[in-house]
Each structure stands twice: as structure tokens, then as C-alpha cells.
Motif scaffolding. Structure first.
Motif, PDB file in Angstrom:
ATOM      1  N   ASN A  66     -12.778  -1.722  -3.119  1.00 53.66           N
ATOM      2  CA  ASN A  66     -12.960  -1.014  -1.850  1.00 53.66           C
ATOM      3  C   ASN A  66     -11.621  -0.816  -1.158  1.00 53.66           C
ATOM      4  O   ASN A  66     -11.410   0.175  -0.466  1.00 53.66           O
ATOM      5  N   SER A  67     -10.730  -1.777  -1.339  1.00 55.92           N
ATOM      6  CA  SER A  67      -9.372  -1.597  -0.829  1.00 55.92           C
ATOM      7  C   SER A  67      -8.762  -0.356  -1.466  1.00 55.92           C
ATOM      8  O   SER A  67      -8.127   0.459  -0.790  1.00 55.92           O
ATOM      9  N   ALA A  68      -8.990  -0.206  -2.776  1.00 65.03           N
ATOM     10  CA  ALA A  68      -8.434   0.965  -3.475  1.00 65.03           C
ATOM     11  C   ALA A  68      -9.082   2.252  -2.971  1.00 65.03           C
ATOM     12  O   ALA A  68      -8.396   3.258  -2.768  1.00 65.03           O
TER      13      ALA A  68
ATOM     14  N   LEU B 235      -8.178   7.121   0.298  1.00 59.76           N
ATOM     15  CA  LEU B 235      -8.383   7.999   1.447  1.00 59.76           C
ATOM     16  C   LEU B 235      -7.125   8.040   2.304  1.00 59.76           C
ATOM     17  O   LEU B 235      -6.627   9.111   2.657  1.00 59.76           O
TER      18      LEU B 235
ATOM     19  N   HIS C  33      -7.125   9.616  -6.862  1.00 58.16           N
ATOM     20  CA  HIS C  33      -6.004   8.800  -7.327  1.00 58.16           C
ATOM     21  C   HIS C  33      -6.467   7.686  -8.256  1.00 58.16           C
ATOM     22  O   HIS C  33      -5.660   7.088  -8.953  1.00 58.16           O
TER      23      HIS C  33
ATOM     24  N   TYR D 281      -4.809  11.139   3.120  1.00 56.59           N
ATOM     25  CA  TYR D 281      -4.769  11.648   4.493  1.00 56.59           C
ATOM     26  C   TYR D 281      -3.336  11.846   4.945  1.00 56.59           C
ATOM     27  O   TYR D 281      -3.049  12.734   5.745  1.00 56.59           O
TER      28      TYR D 281
ATOM     29  N   ILE E  94     -10.089   9.577  -3.525  1.00 57.10           N
ATOM     30  CA  ILE E  94     -10.372   8.702  -4.670  1.00 57.10           C
ATOM     31  C   ILE E  94      -9.903   9.321  -5.981  1.00 57.10           C
ATOM     32  O   ILE E  94      -9.845   8.644  -6.997  1.00 57.10           O
TER      33      ILE E  94
ATOM     34  N   LEU F  71      -6.128  -1.694   6.512  1.00 53.86           N
ATOM     35  CA  LEU F  71      -6.015  -1.878   5.064  1.00 53.86           C
ATOM     36  C   LEU F  71      -5.219  -3.103   4.622  1.00 53.86           C
ATOM     37  O   LEU F  71      -5.630  -3.792   3.702  1.00 53.86           O
ATOM     38  N   PRO F  72      -4.063  -3.402   5.242  1.00 48.75           N
ATOM     39  CA  PRO F  72      -3.290  -4.524   4.705  1.00 48.75           C
ATOM     40  C   PRO F  72      -3.974  -5.874   4.907  1.00 48.75           C
ATOM     41  O   PRO F  72      -3.562  -6.855   4.303  1.00 48.75           O
TER      42      PRO F  72
ATOM     43  N   LEU G   3       0.856  -1.183   0.000  1.00 48.69           N
ATOM     44  CA  LEU G   3       0.000   0.000   0.000  1.00 48.69           C
ATOM     45  C   LEU G   3       0.888   1.228   0.000  1.00 48.69           C
ATOM     46  O   LEU G   3       1.667   1.426   0.927  1.00 48.69           O
ATOM     47  N   GLU G   4       0.776   2.040  -1.042  1.00 48.37           N
ATOM     48  CA  GLU G   4       1.645   3.201  -1.158  1.00 48.37           C
ATOM     49  C   GLU G   4       1.500   4.090   0.072  1.00 48.37           C
ATOM     50  O   GLU G   4       0.393   4.378   0.521  1.00 48.37           O
TER      51      GLU G   4
ATOM     52  N   PHE H  38     -10.492   2.913  -0.037  1.00 45.60           N
ATOM     53  CA  PHE H  38     -10.009   3.252   1.310  1.00 45.60           C
ATOM     54  C   PHE H  38      -8.535   3.643   1.274  1.00 45.60           C
ATOM     55  O   PHE H  38      -8.096   4.507   2.013  1.00 45.60           O
ATOM     56  N   HIS H  39      -7.781   2.968   0.416  1.00 46.48           N
ATOM     57  CA  HIS H  39      -6.367   3.322   0.338  1.00 46.48           C
ATOM     58  C   HIS H  39      -6.190   4.720  -0.251  1.00 46.48           C
ATOM     59  O   HIS H  39      -5.303   5.462   0.161  1.00 46.48           O
TER      60      HIS H  39
END
Lengths: 590, 482
Positions: free
Chosen positions: B204-206, B211, B265, B215, B263, B196-197, B135-136, B208-209
Motif C-alpha cells: 500500500n505504501s507503493a 500516486l 510504476h 502527481y 500505479i 507516506l514516510p 520515496l522517489e 500510494f507512492h
């Protein structure tokens, strides 16, 4: 809301009027904001408001949590149609590969979604759907494309191509800037001797290193060829086989080799890459940019075009086919199942002409489409002039017999290709044609090599060799990965002209045209409703198969995908949201 | 810096207080020492990596030295190492000065600095050894994420309690941002490190990621940077803040809009269109806080431009503000669907991330560092001339990088759209990438000279009268509390 918060508004009298309150609100000054107000409103309320609307609400939408995708299947009559189906989870090997992909940070340079944006659907394939990602934790969408998107990379390249590419990307593509991944290979430090096995065959010395890679007591051999630099690739499938080093054309003349062996991690990583996009089934067989039907197209034979073709060749082809075009490039050792073609003898597999040489159109078709299931990738992205120019270079500089340096023999000049075969319109497929096709399959003894079920495991399969003395496995016809192309005309062409340089004969004279068509349809039916990776049958109900087989069913785009019976009920609410086109297609079912 | 302000000029409840006595100098120095270490190391890794674009084999075949292994070291190192360490250190300087009381739990400051830097160090090293969550900006392994979370949570508690004990009820703008920054990030780290991990799958993973990653930049780097510039620009320019009403608009619009943008991104992905549209709208609305805070910053310099050339901290802060103007204009516009078509996935995004994360926030942190460090040793900076060289090397470097990557990104993006063969577009990028490496080297030299300069400030003995420098117009902006 702040006006009602005691701590934030300016302090006033006890019995202030409504108007006074409003005035107080207007006079509200920044320095009157309390720490608690900032912490609660900005810090917590706004944060969770955003998480709710941008994270939780999209999550609640059923379409975001579906496994539903549109996928292409081949019907019994060889047609390719879109249908609704479910994405499948990764196998343990693919899951291991996904962990490697994640660990190595592949996703920093390779994104994993195809956008509906100009160019992307023609470069990579169909736009991504939510269901394709159902089993991804975490997602690997990516944010940068230093390398190409990989959503649709599955089965674009063969496993062997990936071996060579991971070992050294610049051996295949000198302009690539991808890192070499030699760390994913098992590379013993010491060189290994090539020895005689006593029966006149060359093998590797039996020592602690090679015992881990081979089973020397096995009767089954794995035939491997080092490259000219003495590098020998050893696949995992060699573990239960005895090594045989074959260099029929002196591909390597040394006595020791350095070994680069496949590892479980590499096997998994490639399995993962091959899985990418495969939830959409045989989409690549209907991928228009990769489809090219051409009988003749050519550039004038000029030294300038040949010189430009050489530039193209050295940027794209040299890794496998070699600088001299002898099929012994540095990457060739990785291509152990099927060697890259040597151009020197001017023997080409895919033709519309009679032997020996093809037209430029034949070569252009092969270059554009690639050779499915082998390490030859499709080059549809390459500008057309590049593709035509490299053909000039191959024809006039590489397909030349230079065994007598004084008198080089240029095949394409001395024996120019004849007129291309004209393929008629194929007959309409029917049950009778398939029955006839199966009879022809028996009569023509296709099963001797391809096996009774078409898996490529016939009794003669093991010993087959190509014209240069390398083993060549018969095609597995159940996966639907056809070297010459996925259309019935492509199979028909192969039956008619054979594949030069391979044991696949031509049936132009021995089978009448109707029988060749019937056999072509039968061959296609072997991969009907099968998984493109495993060749296993897909879980599609007989009634749906019947409906899909109907030639009148139009399901040629994802939005017209056929909806299997009972599916609408199962997915419930999300159906209505997707709109009517699919519903309309389903309603047309007879 | 020679200006000395008598403590009597502080009014209200601050009257008679020597603010220098409130600062835990050992804590500040420790955090800043670590910050300077990260400032030397982690941007350099980026420069080393950038050469791989032109010479992909120059680091050899070792898998630990591939781009995929080292990129997160650079990104996480700059975010959590260089910027965050300097920021927290500078907070230990400015919080007591704005509150009029010492930071609570003073004995924790130094151990927290060590814990933070050891955790970041262990995490970064483990990235090179193949630990990666995928996750970046959330790649660090659990054994680094837990201490990082503990430190952020503890520092949050420390500052919130300190702010609760402040002498004057009115809060200066910097403290609003500080409160919000720490609360947001404590919560965000829970999302990115512990949820997330492991759980959410697929698109949905994308979402939330998206976000989470925004953040990190929007609810950590950005408001943290604002904390620094809102404090250090007025004090270094010796001017009161231009407009408090503007800072009110800036703060609340940022707090309302920034949490929604993540989002953007993943536009054109299978994530719901309405969620993407909401992210685009809020991204465009971010122009409001960005432009209001910038008006405030430039307004604060009004009447002080004649001293600007000699004012090293203000130069860093204002240069960072210019980069912010450009970087955020990129950021807002590239969230538009039509602009994102060519720019997304290309070097345009890399230009944006460097102009903002480095050009703005790290530069602001360096401005604060240049201001605080000599005061932590009660000295003048060792060499103004050398500091000025640092400033210009960094300025020229980041400006060049921003320009060259924007141009590169637009070119490659349009080539992709027009169907140019993939590797042909890569070949076209080579000259741009070479210039990018050069600009990175320029920035790296500038930062190295800065660290040398500050090290010499600490090491050479100067005789300066212990003169607390307290500036007017910053702390008690409101009326004295009743």
C-alpha cells in the motif's frame, strides 16, 4: 452536472424550459467555466476520486494488508515443501540496516520485486507476494535496475562476500559500476604495525586504534590475514578477541597494515540484505536454475578455450582467487572465516571422483551452484560455455605446480581424474532411518566437530585448519545451508568422498552405504523446520509437522502450498479470493 | 519585440490598463534569478552523475559523492529547483496580466522566493549528507518539506484570491490549469511529505507512492507546463489560441485521467491487478489530452511559421511540444503490460523522464524565461545569435539523449528477458552511456550560454524606450462581461 451549476452555465431567462436548458448546455463555452468550478471539480473531486479508487480501495482489500506468504520448509525427512506462513518483522539490526539502505539510496539502482515476467523468476527466484512487504515503511520497490533486483538476495552471498563487495565492487567484479562504500567501514588513518606477541605469534601492536577493535587481554584469538596490498579487514566479532595475524603462505610480507573494520551500520546493512527474501524460507533449495546435477561435461582442451576461460576468470574470479589462482586475491582478507580456494595444489572439495582431482562435471556443479554459506556465489546466470571455459583455464593454467619453473607439474594432465562415483537412488526416508542416522552420528563422532546439536560448535571446532594452514569452521548444520548442495544425494556425496583440503574425512570405506544414507538423512533433519538465517525452530504445530512429513503430500510449488490447520479460519475472507488449488492441497491431507 | 501595442486595443474591462504596471517586477526577477541559478546547477549534477556509469570511481571513495546520495539531488533539484522556481516566477508575470489586477499580498513575493530557494538548497545539501525519506521525488527532509509546503500553499492562496478579483469573468485556459495545478499540489505535498514516510506499509505504501510520484509529474509539472505554454506561445507568436474547445477537451480529460495513473510504476507487483489495469487504461487515455493540447499548440503557430526562426521563445515552446509528443507516446505505451516487460527498470524509463521533465517542461519554462526576462528589464535580449546556439545545443542534446536511452533501454530490457548474464548486459550499455553523457554536456552548455545571455541582458545598459508589449488575442477571449 455542470448544467445545474448556476455559476457555470450561460445565464438565461428565469423560466427557461428543459429543452432550452439542454440547448444552453450544448452551447456551453469554455470561457463560461468559473474558477470555483475548476477548483472544486478538477482540483478536488477528481483528485479524491483517484485517491479513493487507486489508493484507498486497494488498501481495503485484505490481501493487501496480510503478512501471509508461501515459504519453503524442510521436513524431518529432508524433503522441501511449500507452506503458508507469516512474514516476520525485521530485527533491530536488520531495521538499522534498512535505514542505511534507504539513506544511501540503494533503492535507486536495485528494485525489490520479482515480476512474473520472462526471465525474472529464473534469474532471481519466486514472484513477489504481498505479505513479504508487510513490515516495509516506506516501501522500497524501486523503479530502475541499474544493478540487479535484490528481493531474493538473502543468503545468495555470504556476509564476507558483502564485506569485500562494499569495500570495492570492482575488486570482485571488474565490470561492476556500483559505488564503493568505504564510508561504511571504520578506516583508521595511520598504518598499524604487525608485532610479535612474545610467544612466536604475530599480532597487531596494542595502541589506541587497535584497542577499539580488539580485546588484547582475551584468550580467544581471531585469525586474520592481510591481502597482498597490506589491507587488513577486522570484523565486529573481533571486539572481544585478541588479534592473530596469520600468513602461512606469505600472503603478505610487509610489517604494517591498513585497517578496514566492520561497523555497526555495515553489520546492519548486510543483515538486512540477508533477510531479503527469507520470508519465503528455504526457497533457494528448490530454485531450479541453481540446481545442476552432472557427472561429466567438458569442452575440448584447446588454447582458444583456455584463452577465453582466462577472460572469464579475470572478469569474475580474480578478486578472491587471485590472478595466479593462489587464493590470495585482493578481496581475500575479507573472507576471514573461510579463505578462497587456491588452485595451485589442485585440491578440490567437491568431487564424485577419488582424490585428488575432480572431473569437469564436478567443477561445473560447484561453479553453477556456488558454495552455500561461503563467499563463493552461484554462477548459474553465466553462459554454460563461460563456465566450462573457465574450468579449462583453471585446470590447465592455474592448477599447475610451478615451484620448479623449468618443470611445471600440471595435475590434471599428470593425474587425470578417475571415473566418477555413481550415486544410487536414495532409500525412502523413514523414522527407522533417522534413528539409525543418529546412531551413526554418534559412532562416527560427527559431534566432535559439528557439535551435539549440529551447530558447528563441537569440542574440536576451534582448532580446525585447512590444508593451507587457515582456520576452517565446521558447518552449522541447523541452518540448512549446505556447501555441496541441499539434496540428500549431496550430503551422501560429501560423506562418501569427504571434502579435500579440509578436516572433513571420507567415509567411503568406514561406513557402509546404508549408514551413509541414514547419516545423510539425519543431517538433513537437523535443519528441519528451522529458520534459514538463525537456525532456530519455526513456530509450526506438531500436527502440521506430521502432515508435512507425509511423503505423499505434494506441495512442490507455491500455489500448492500446504495450509496449516486453523489457518483458513484465521485469515477469513481472503482465503476465498485466492482460489482453490491450495484448498485442494489441504483437502488431501491424510 | 519592438512591436508596441497601444493600451487602447485592449477592450472590455481591460481597456486603458497598462498591463506592465500590474506586474511586480521585483518579485518576478527574484524568482527568475533563483530559477536560473538552479538551471545552472541541478542539471549539471546529472551530467556529473552520468559519468559514473562509465567511470564508477572518478568521484573517489567519499560516500557523499556516491550515485545513491546525489541522484535525488539531481531529480529534486530539477523538479523543485530549476522547473518550479522558473514556473512560479513566470506565474507572477502572467497571472496579473490575465486577471487585470495585481497579485495580492505583493510584499510576500520576494520573501517567498528566498524561503523557497533556501529550503530547496538546504534540502538538496542534506540529501548528500544522508537525509533521505526513501520515496522517489519525496526524499527531502522535513525541514525542507515544511517551508516548501508553506510556499506552495501561500502562492496558491495568492493566485486564487487574485483570480477571484479578476476583471473579466471568463477564465483563460492557462488559469484553469493554474488553479488546478496549485490545488492538486498543495494536497499532494501533504500526502508525500507528511503521510507516506511515516505510516502506510508494504504494497500500500507503493500504491500510494505511485500516486504521489505521478502527481508530482502529472499534477504539478504537466499542468504547470501547460500554464506556461498556453500563455507564452500565443503571446510570443502574436497569434490567438487555435481552438478553445480543444483546450476544454484537453483540460478535462487531463484532470480526469491523470490522477489515476500512478500505479503504472509498479505493474506486475503484488498490488491488486484491477488497480494496475485501471492505471494502464487511464495512461492510454492520456493520449487524448496530450494530442489535443499539441494540436492546439501547433495550430496556434498557423500562419506564423515564417517568423518562427527569429522567435526564440516560440522555438523553445514548439521544440518542447515535439519532445512532449515523443515523451508522452513513450509514457502511454510503456504503461501497457506487454511493453512494460522489456522497458520497465531500463533506461527506456530514463529516456521518457528526460524527454518529458527536461525536454518538455524545463524547455517550456526556458521559453517563458526568454520571453519574460528582457521585458523585466525593458530590453532586447543581449544576443539572439547566442540564444539560438543555446536552443540548438539543448535541442540536439535532448534529442540525442532521448534516442540513445530508448535504444539502450530496449536492448538491455530484451537482454534481461532472454536471460543474458547481468554484468554482460551492463557492459553492453557502456557506449550508450557515454553518448548520454555527451548529450547531457551539450544541454548543459546550452543552458549555461542561455543564463550568460540573460545575465548580460540584465547587466548591459541598453537604451530602449519603455515600451510595454501587450499582445492581442490572449487575455479577454470572451465577450466583455455584462
Amino acid at each position: 452536472m455542470s448544467a445545474h451549476d448556476d455559476s457555470t452555465r450561460p445565464r438565461g431567462g428565469v423560466g427557461e424550459s428543459r429543452a432550452a436548458r439542454w440547448r444552453a448546455w450544448w452551447r456551453w463555452r469554455p470561457e463560461a467555466i468559473s474558477a470555483r468550478f475548476v477548483a472544486l471539480v478538477a482540483g478536488i473531486i477528481f483528485f479524491f476520486l483517484a485517491v479513493l479508487t487507486q489508493g484507498v480501495l486497494p488498501f481495503i482489500e485484505p490481501s493487501a494488508r496480510t503478512t501471509e506468504v508461501t515459504a519453503v520448509v524442510r521436513t524431518d525427512y529432508g524433503q522441501l515443501k511449500w507452506m503458508l506462513s507469516d512474514a516476520t518483522d525485521y530485527t533491530p539490526t536488520q531495521q538499522l540496516g534498512r535505514q542505511i539502505y534507504l539513506r544511501e539510496g540503494c533503492w535507486y539502482c536495485h528494485s525489490q520485486y520479482v515480476r512474473p515476467v520472462t526471465g525474472e523468476t529464473r534469474r532471481w527466484g519466486p514472484v513477489s507476494e504481498a505479505g513479504e512487504y508487510a513490515y516495509d515503511v516506506p516501501h522500497l520497490f524501486g523503479t530502475r535496475r541499474i544493478g540487479p533486483d535484490l528481493t531474493r538476495v538473502g543468503l545468495k552471498y555470504s556476509n564476507e562476500w558483502h564485506f569485500a563487495h562494499f569495500w570495492n565492487p570492482r575488486e570482485l567484479l571488474p565490470d561492476s559500476i556500483m559505488a564503493p562504500y568505504r564510508g561504511l567501514f571504520d578506516t583508521p588513518r595511520d598504518p598499524v604495525k604487525i608485532v610479535d606477541d612474545g610467544a612466536g605469534n604475530r599480532t597487531l601492536e596494542n595502541n589506541a586504534v587497535t584497542q577499539k577493535l580488539f580485546d588484547f587481554s582475551s584468550k580467544v584469538q581471531v585469525k586474520l590475514t592481510p591481502n597482498a596490498g597490506g589491507l587488513l579487514f577486522v570484523p565486529l566479532e573481533a571486539r572481544d578477541k585478541a588479534p592473530a595475524i596469520i600468513v602461512p603462505n606469505n600472503e603478505y610480507i610487509g610489517n604494517t597494515v591498513m585497517i578496514a573494520a566492520e561497523t555497526k551500520e555495515l553489520e546492519g546493512l548486510i543483515a538486512y540484505l540477508q533477510k531479503l527474501g527469507m520470508n519465503r524460507g528455504k526457497w533457494r533449495d528448490v530454485f531450479e536454475p541453481q540446481q545442476l546435477e552432472v557427472t561429466q561435461a567438458t569442452l575440448p582442451r584447446s588454447s582458444e578455450w583456455i584463452a577465453y576461460g582466462r577472460v572469464v576468470y579475470e572478469r569474475r574470479c580474480v578478486g578472491c582467487h587471485g590472478a595466479k589462482g593462489d587464493g590470495n586475491g585482493p578481496a581475500a582478507t575479507f573472507l576471514y572465516r573461510q579463505r578462497p580456494r587456491s588452485f595451485a595444489a589442485a585440491v578440490f572439495k567437491f568431487r564424485l571422483t577419488k582424490e585428488p582431482v575432480p572431473t569437469d562435471g564436478d567443477l561445473l556443479r560447484t561453479i553453477t551452484r556456488g558454495v552455500r554459506g561461503t563467499a563463493m556465489p552461484p554462477w548459474y546466470e553465466l553462459p554454460l560455455t563461460d563456465r566450462l571455459a573457465v574450468i579449462q583455464y583453471i585446470k590447465y593454467e592455474l592448477a599447475v605446480d610451478r615451484s620448479d619453473p623449468a618443470k611445471p607439474y600440471s595435475f590434471f594432465i599428470e593425474e587425470p581424474p578417475g571415473a566418477p562415483l555413481h550415486i544410487q537412488r536414495p532409500p525412502t526416508p523413514s523414522q527407522q532411518i533417522l534413528v539409525r542416522g543418529k546412531e551413526v552420528w554418534q559412532i562416527a563422532k560427527c559431534w566432535e566437530c559439528h557439535g551435539n546439536t549440529g551447530r558447528g560448535d563441537g569440542e574440536k571446532a576451534a582448532g580446525l585448519k585447512d590444508d593451507l594452514g587457515f582456520p576452517i569452521p565446521p558447518a552449522d548444520l541447523t541452518t540448512g545451508q549446505f556447501k555441496s548442495g541441499p539434496a540428500v544425494e549431496d550430503i551422501f556425496r560429501t560423506m562418501t568422498t569427504g571434502l579435500s583440503g579440509t578436516p572433513m574425512p571420507n567415509y567411503r570405506d568406514s561406513l557402509p552405504e546404508e549408514d551413509r544414507w541414514a547419516l545423510a538423512y539425519y543431517v538433513l533433519s537437523l535443519s528441519a523446520f528451522t529458520d534459514p538465517i538463525t537456525g532456530e525452530p519455526l513456530p509450526i504445530a506438531p500436527a502440521d509437522r506430521t502432515a508435512l512429513n507425509d511423503p505423499k503430500l505434494q506441495a512442490d510449488t507455491p500455489d500448492k502450498a500446504y495450509i496449516p490447520n486453523g489457518r483458513a479460519q484465521r485469515t477469513g475472507g481472503s482465503k476465498a479470493a485466492r482460489g482453490s488449488p491450495r484448498g485442494a492441497a489441504a483437502a488431501k491431507q491424510p | 519585440m519592438a512591436e508596441v501595442l497601444p493600451a487602447e486595443r485592449l477592450h472590455g474591462r481591460f481597456a486603458g490598463i497598462n498591463l506592465d504596471d500590474l506586474v511586480d517586477w521585483v518579485v518576478v526577477r527574484t524568482w527568475l534569478y533563483f530559477g536560473m541559478f538552479w538551471l545552472l546547477v541541478t542539471p549539471s549534477i546529472g551530467v556529473a552523475l552520468s559519468s559514473l556509469f562509465n567511470h564508477p570511481d572518478y568521484l573517489g571513495n567519499a560516500i557523499g559523492l556516491t550515485f545513491g546520495r546525489l541522484r535525488p539531488v539531481h531529480v529534486n533539484g530539477v523538479i523543485f529547483g530549476a522547473f518550479s522556481t522558473l514556473f512560479i516566477g513566470e506565474c507572477y508575470y502572467l497571472v496579473p496580466r490575465l486577471c487585470g489586477v495585481r497579485v495580492v499580498w505583493p510584499q510576500l513575493g520576494v520573501p517567498l522566493a528566498w524561503l523557497w530557494s533556501i529550503a530547496v538548497f538546504a534540502g538538496l545539501v542534506s540529501l548528500a549528507f544522508g537525509q533521505n525519506h526513501g520515496l522517489e521525488a519525496g526524499e527531502l527532509p522535513l525541514f525542507a518539506e515544511i517551508p516548501i509546503f508553506i510556499v506552495v500553499a501561500t502562492v496558491t492562496a495568492q493566485f486564487l484570491i487574485t483570480i477571484g478579483q479578476r476583471l473579466e469573468p471568463p477564465l483563460y485556459v492557462a488559469l484553469w490549469y493554474l488553479i488546478a495545478t496549485f490545488i492538486w499540489t498543495t494536497m499532494n505535498l501533504v500526502l508525500g511529505s507528511f503521510i507516506l514516510p511515516y505510516t502506510i506499509s508494504g504494497i500500500n505504501s507503493a500504491a500510494f507512492h505511485g500516486l504521489y510520484i505521478h502527481y508530482i509529474v502529472g499534477l504539478w509539472l504537466t499542468p504547470a507546463g501547460y500554464v506556461l505554454i498556453y500563455y507564452f506561445l500565443p503571446v510570443s507568436a502574436h497569434n490567438p489560441l487555435f481552438a478553445h474547445k480543444l483546450s476544454l477537451v484537453g483540460f478535462w480529460s487531463l484532470a480526469l485521467f491523470y490522477p489515476f495513473v500512478g500505479i503504472h510504476h509498479y505493474l506486475y507487483s503484488p498490488i491488486a491487478d484491477w488497480a494496475e489495469t485501471l492505471a494502464i487504461i487511464t495512461s492510454m487515455l492520456l493520449i487524448i489530452p496530450v494530442w489535443t493540447v499539441l494540436v492546439n499548440f501547433f495550430g496556434t503557430m498557423t500562419g506564423k511559421w515564417h517568423e518562427f526562426g527569429r522567435n526564440l521563445p516560440a522555438k523553445f515552446l514548439i521544440m518542447g511540444s515535439l519532445m512532449y509528443l515523443v515523451g508522452c507516446f513513450q509514457g502511454s505505451t510503456e504503461a501497457l503490460r506487454s511493453i512494460q516487460q522489456p522497458t520497465h527498470f531500463s533506461d527506456f524509463v530514463i529516456s521518457h523522464s528526460h524527454l518529458t521533465v527536461f525536454g518538455t517542461f524545463v524547455v517550456w519554462a526556458m521559453g517563458g524565461l526568454v520571453y519574460v526576462w528582457p521585458r523585466a528589464f525593458k530590453r532586447e535580449i543581449w544576443s539572439f545569435r547566442l540564444g539560438n546556439w543555446s536552443f540548438w545545443l539543448i535541442t540536439v542534446g535532448i534529442s540525442t539523449m532521448g534516442l540513445v536511452l530508448t535504444a539502450a533501454g530496449l536492448q538491455q530490457g530484451f537482454q534481461w528477458m532472454s536471460g543474458t548474464e547481468w554484468l554482460d548486459t551492463v557492459v553492453w550499455m557502456q557506449p550508450y552511456w557515454l553518448v548520454r553523457t555527451m548529450s547531457g554536456i551539450s544541454m548543459d552548455i546550452g543552458m549555461s550560454l542561455l543564463v550568460i545571455n540573460l545575465a548580460m541582458t540584465a547587466l548591459t545598459s541598453q537604451v530602449v524606450a519603455p515600451a510595454p508589449a501587450i499582445e492581442p488575442g490572449v487575455i479577454p477571449v470572451g465577450r466583455p462581461a455584462e
